[in-house]
Design a protein around this motif. Structure first.
Motif, PDB file in Angstrom:
ATOM      1  N   ALA A 228       0.852  -1.200   0.000  1.00  8.97           N
ATOM      2  CA  ALA A 228       0.000   0.000   0.000  1.00  8.97           C
ATOM      3  C   ALA A 228       0.883   1.244   0.000  1.00  8.97           C
ATOM      4  O   ALA A 228       1.066   1.908   1.024  1.00  8.97           O
ATOM      5  CB  ALA A 228      -0.924  -0.013   1.205  1.00  8.97           C
ATOM      6  N   ALA A 229       1.429   1.581  -1.169  1.00  9.81           N
ATOM      7  CA  ALA A 229       2.339   2.721  -1.272  1.00  9.81           C
ATOM      8  C   ALA A 229       1.607   4.039  -1.491  1.00  9.81           C
ATOM      9  O   ALA A 229       2.249   5.067  -1.692  1.00  9.81           O
ATOM     10  CB  ALA A 229       3.340   2.485  -2.418  1.00  9.81           C
ATOM     11  N   ASP A 230       0.270   4.009  -1.449  1.00 15.59           N
ATOM     12  CA  ASP A 230      -0.500   5.255  -1.461  1.00 15.59           C
ATOM     13  C   ASP A 230      -0.634   5.693  -0.011  1.00 15.59           C
ATOM     14  O   ASP A 230      -1.586   5.357   0.677  1.00 15.59           O
ATOM     15  CB  ASP A 230      -1.878   5.029  -2.094  1.00 15.59           C
ATOM     16  CG  ASP A 230      -2.683   6.323  -2.189  1.00 15.59           C
ATOM     17  OD1 ASP A 230      -2.203   7.352  -1.663  1.00 15.59           O
ATOM     18  OD2 ASP A 230      -3.777   6.303  -2.783  1.00 15.59           O
ATOM     19  N   THR A 231       0.349   6.464   0.458  1.00 12.14           N
ATOM     20  CA  THR A 231       0.370   6.868   1.867  1.00 12.14           C
ATOM     21  C   THR A 231      -0.328   8.201   2.099  1.00 12.14           C
ATOM     22  O   THR A 231      -0.391   8.672   3.236  1.00 12.14           O
ATOM     23  CB  THR A 231       1.825   6.979   2.359  1.00 12.14           C
ATOM     24  OG1 THR A 231       2.519   7.949   1.554  1.00 12.14           O
ATOM     25  CG2 THR A 231       2.534   5.634   2.250  1.00 12.14           C
ATOM     26  N   ASP A 259       6.880   7.829   3.428  1.00 11.97           N
ATOM     27  CA  ASP A 259       7.565   7.770   2.130  1.00 11.97           C
ATOM     28  C   ASP A 259       7.013   6.599   1.317  1.00 11.97           C
ATOM     29  O   ASP A 259       7.187   5.435   1.711  1.00 11.97           O
ATOM     30  CB  ASP A 259       9.064   7.602   2.358  1.00 11.97           C
ATOM     31  CG  ASP A 259       9.852   7.604   1.057  1.00 11.97           C
ATOM     32  OD1 ASP A 259       9.253   7.928   0.008  1.00 11.97           O
ATOM     33  OD2 ASP A 259      11.046   7.282   1.078  1.00 11.97           O
ATOM     34  N   PRO A 260       6.356   6.849   0.177  1.00 11.59           N
ATOM     35  CA  PRO A 260       5.808   5.751  -0.626  1.00 11.59           C
ATOM     36  C   PRO A 260       6.884   4.786  -1.116  1.00 11.59           C
ATOM     37  O   PRO A 260       6.653   3.572  -1.180  1.00 11.59           O
ATOM     38  CB  PRO A 260       5.127   6.472  -1.798  1.00 11.59           C
ATOM     39  CG  PRO A 260       4.940   7.879  -1.348  1.00 11.59           C
ATOM     40  CD  PRO A 260       6.060   8.165  -0.416  1.00 11.59           C
ATOM     41  N   ALA A 261       8.047   5.323  -1.469  1.00  6.57           N
ATOM     42  CA  ALA A 261       9.117   4.460  -1.970  1.00  6.57           C
ATOM     43  C   ALA A 261       9.567   3.470  -0.900  1.00  6.57           C
ATOM     44  O   ALA A 261       9.865   2.310  -1.193  1.00  6.57           O
ATOM     45  CB  ALA A 261      10.291   5.314  -2.443  1.00  6.57           C
ATOM     46  N   SER A 262       9.583   3.910   0.363  1.00  7.37           N
ATOM     47  CA  SER A 262       9.990   3.021   1.452  1.00  7.37           C
ATOM     48  C   SER A 262       8.994   1.879   1.624  1.00  7.37           C
ATOM     49  O   SER A 262       9.384   0.723   1.836  1.00  7.37           O
ATOM     50  CB  SER A 262      10.107   3.825   2.751  1.00  7.37           C
ATOM     51  OG  SER A 262      10.390   2.985   3.844  1.00  7.37           O
ATOM     52  N   VAL A 263       7.699   2.203   1.532  1.00  9.48           N
ATOM     53  CA  VAL A 263       6.673   1.162   1.660  1.00  9.48           C
ATOM     54  C   VAL A 263       6.798   0.156   0.525  1.00  9.48           C
ATOM     55  O   VAL A 263       6.715  -1.060   0.733  1.00  9.48           O
ATOM     56  CB  VAL A 263       5.266   1.797   1.668  1.00  9.48           C
ATOM     57  CG1 VAL A 263       4.190   0.708   1.701  1.00  9.48           C
ATOM     58  CG2 VAL A 263       5.106   2.720   2.865  1.00  9.48           C
TER      59      VAL A 263
END
Length: 395
Positions: A228-231, A259-263
């Motif tokens: 779920a990179a839509d933070t 951070d979406p990239a981290s997720v």
């Protein structure tokens, strides 16, 4: 003298009477209030066992109970919801044909009504062109299709509606480039899962479609993990987690506004640790003309690629956006190298010609189409079945 004695005796009697009247009053004041008298004082609670005198209340003694006499401890676990079994994808587009055929009001019936005329003059061919352009096929693609169809009708001397319909179906299918590779690369390789990055603009139904893609993969025997990179929207992560719970797929999520990239990176790492077949990363919706947001999307892909190349980048397009969807596809392709399109909202009055326009302009195959709001209303795209559903059977 007698008067004096009488006065003294009278005084003594009066004093004695006054004292007799005062004593009962004093005694009445010392008595406790009666039951009917109101009171505002708090009563002291009864003394506990420890407070009571030993001779009144002996201490409470509880005899020991042997372990074997105790009833067994029963732990009641909450019932887990039954996992859903998605429909198999083979032939799904054919099963959903009735929903897709609703679009033929725009794309099919108008064309067939013109082609069924006894004589096709220039006005008739212009109507055919207008119908295709209205259906978002695009001007260039429309001109090619109509020119080829006119030539076939002239050379073959076609007269019946059935023959013209068959020729139109062939031309439309050819315009959809049936030889394009529409398979999804979802098999694990090199010791890691396949990674699918899902991108798109706001409002295209991206998170919902991401969940449906997961069901498609599970129906085909893959194990799936969601990222779920839509933070930016907590509801998006919750929604994706709900899709995962229905089919037994785990969802990796991060803090809101994180951070979406981290997720995305953590999701792929988790997929590697669990031996998952496919990791689906849902990114935040963004407008294609917002440079900062598009750069962030590029960062998400670069960070994920530290684990290895992204196998698929799927662009979610709303079929009702028309030619604007074509511009969306172009910009996203430049940023993240889109490998396939998922066309949603093709049911109802959607203009299915955008499929032809996207593939002709960008060379990107449409791999999946959404035909409703049900969880299994997403089907692999099959050009011939798509055209047949659009044109219908009533000639």
């Amino acid at each position: 003298m007698e008067y004096v004695v009488a006065a003294v005796i009278l005084l003594v009697v009066l004093v004695a009477g006054a004292v007799g009247l005062m004593v009962p009053r004093m005694r009445r004041r010392e008595l406790p209030p009666t039951d009917t008298a109101p009171t505002t004082t708090l009563e002291r609670p009864p003394a506990t066992v420890e407070e009571q005198p030993v001779d009144q209340a002996p201490p409470l003694v509880v005899p020991p109970v042997a372990d074997e006499e105790l009833p067994p401890l029963v732990v009641v676990e909450p019932e887990k919801p039954a996992l859903e079994q998605p429909e198999p994808t083979a032939g799904r587009l054919v099963r959903l044909r009735a929903r897709l055929s609703r679009s033929q009001n725009v794309f099919g019936r108008g064309l067939l009504s013109v082609l069924s005329r006894d004589h096709l003059d220039e006005d008739a061919w212009e109507e055919i062109e207008d119908s295709l352009i209205t259906a978002d096929v695009g001007v260039e693609a429309t001109q090619v299709i109509v020119e080829r169809l006119r030539e076939r009708v002239r050379v073959l001397g076609t007269r019946t509606v059935a023959e013209v319909r068959a020729q139109l179906a062939e031309e439309l299918t050819s315009a959809l480039e049936p030889d394009l590779d529409r398979s999804l690369r979802t098999a694990p390789h090199d010791g890691r899962p396949a990674v699918l990055l899902v991108v798109g603009v706001n409002g295209a139904g991206k998170t919902t479609t991401c969940g449906k893609i997961g069901r498609v993969l599970i129906a085909d025997g893959r194990t799936v993990l969601f990222g779920a990179a839509d933070t930016f929207r907590a509801a998006a992560a919750d929604q994706l987690a709900t899709w995962g719970e229905r089919v037994g797929a785990e969802t990796v999520r991060g803090p809101e506004a994180g951070d979406p990239a981290s997720v995305a990176f953590d999701a792929v790492k988790r997929g590697i640790d669990l031996g998952i077949d496919t990791v689906l990363v849902d990114t935040a919706g963004r407008l294609q003309n917002k440079v900062g947001l598009m750069d962030e999307l590029g960062k998400v892909k670069r960070v994920v690629e530290k684990h290895g190349p992204v196998d698929e980048t799927l662009l979610i397009l709303d079929a009702t956006t028309g030619q604007n969807g074509l511009e969306q596809a172009r910009v996203f392709t430049e940023v993240v190298d889109v490998t396939g399109v998922v066309l949603t909202k093709l049911d109802g009055t959607a203009k299915g010609g955008i499929v032809i326009a996207v593939q002709r302009k960008l060379g990107i195959p449409v791999k999946l189409v959404g035909l409703g709001e049900g969880p299994d209303d997403l089907a692999p795209f099959e050009p011939a079945a798509f055209v047949e559903a659009l044109l219908g059977t009533d000639a």
